[in-house]
Design an enzyme around this catalytic site. Structure first.
Site, PDB file in Angstrom:
ATOM      1  N   CYS A  12      19.671 -46.189 -59.830  1.00  9.64           N
ATOM      2  CA  CYS A  12      20.697 -46.768 -59.157  1.00  9.64           C
ATOM      3  C   CYS A  12      20.820 -46.790 -57.728  1.00  9.64           C
ATOM      4  O   CYS A  12      20.240 -45.726 -57.171  1.00  9.64           O
ATOM      5  CB  CYS A  12      22.216 -46.638 -60.176  1.00  9.64           C
ATOM      6  N   CYS A  88      20.913 -50.718 -62.074  1.00 10.20           N
ATOM      7  CA  CYS A  88      21.707 -51.517 -61.413  1.00 10.20           C
ATOM      8  C   CYS A  88      21.105 -52.580 -60.652  1.00 10.20           C
ATOM      9  O   CYS A  88      20.014 -52.584 -60.152  1.00 10.20           O
ATOM     10  CB  CYS A  88      22.634 -50.714 -60.367  1.00 10.20           C
ATOM     11  N   CYS A  96      11.194 -49.737 -53.805  1.00  7.61           N
ATOM     12  CA  CYS A  96      11.416 -48.694 -54.248  1.00  7.61           C
ATOM     13  C   CYS A  96      10.122 -47.650 -53.742  1.00  7.61           C
ATOM     14  O   CYS A  96       8.850 -48.298 -53.286  1.00  7.61           O
ATOM     15  CB  CYS A  96      10.932 -48.286 -55.722  1.00  7.61           C
TER      16      CYS A  96
END
Length: 171
Positions: A12, A88, A96
């Site tokens: 998140c 989220c 990422c």
């Protein structure tokens, strides 16, 4: 994927509520088959007090709970992840890091309880609702026959779990 224990990372943005809840739920529901971790792209550095309160009410040991940056899990020596789930919307849209182990990933977006407004009771209800939704999704996931399902079918199932919307917790 690992033969015995699957490593699961929940991501998140702040790593103060949803991902912490998911880590706790997975470590309990996974019954030793899964080892869960959590992290945030912009970790707040502290776990939301309502997260800790809820986990304590649900008889979780909260000693594990700390807000940490996701870089910790992309660094050399970090455990190889088998699965990475964003919980989220912000983290799902961010770039990422490259996770060691080439894990399978899916987006399991849950409304942010930390942004809930109203009375403390209404805010706590938002945390309980996030817990309920995560628990339902994790229960579905942990019941999948991971050893006997091919990777493409498994990816479809992971994505499908993220789309579950039944407010009663059923898939």
């Amino acid at each position: 994927m690992a033969d015995n224990v699957y490593n699961v990372l929940f991501l998140c943005t702040g790593n103060s509520a949803r991902s912490i809840l998911a880590e706790a739920i997975m470590n309990r529901a996974g019954q030793g088959r899964f080892k869960a971790y959590s992290a945030g792209s912009q970790a707040k550095g502290e776990v939301h007090p309502f997260t800790l309160d809820l986990l304590k009410q649900m008889n979780f040991d909260t000693g594990f709970a700390r807000s940490k940056n996701w870089d910790e899990f992309a660094a050399p020596g970090a455990p190889n992840m088998d699965f990475v789930f964003t919980v989220c919307d912000n983290a799902a849209n961010e770039s990422c890091p490259a996770w060691p182990g080439q894990p399978m990933s899916a987006h399991w977006g849950i409304p942010d309880p930390a942004s809930a407004t109203g009375t403390d009771a209404e805010k706590r209800l938002a945390f309980s609702e996030a817990y309920r939704m995560l628990n339902a999704r994790i229960s579905i996931f942990t019941s999948l026959p991971l050893k006997s399902i091919d990777r493409l079918a498994l990816q479809d199932r992971l994505d499908s779990i993220g789309r579950t919307t039944d407010l009663n917790g059923a898939a």
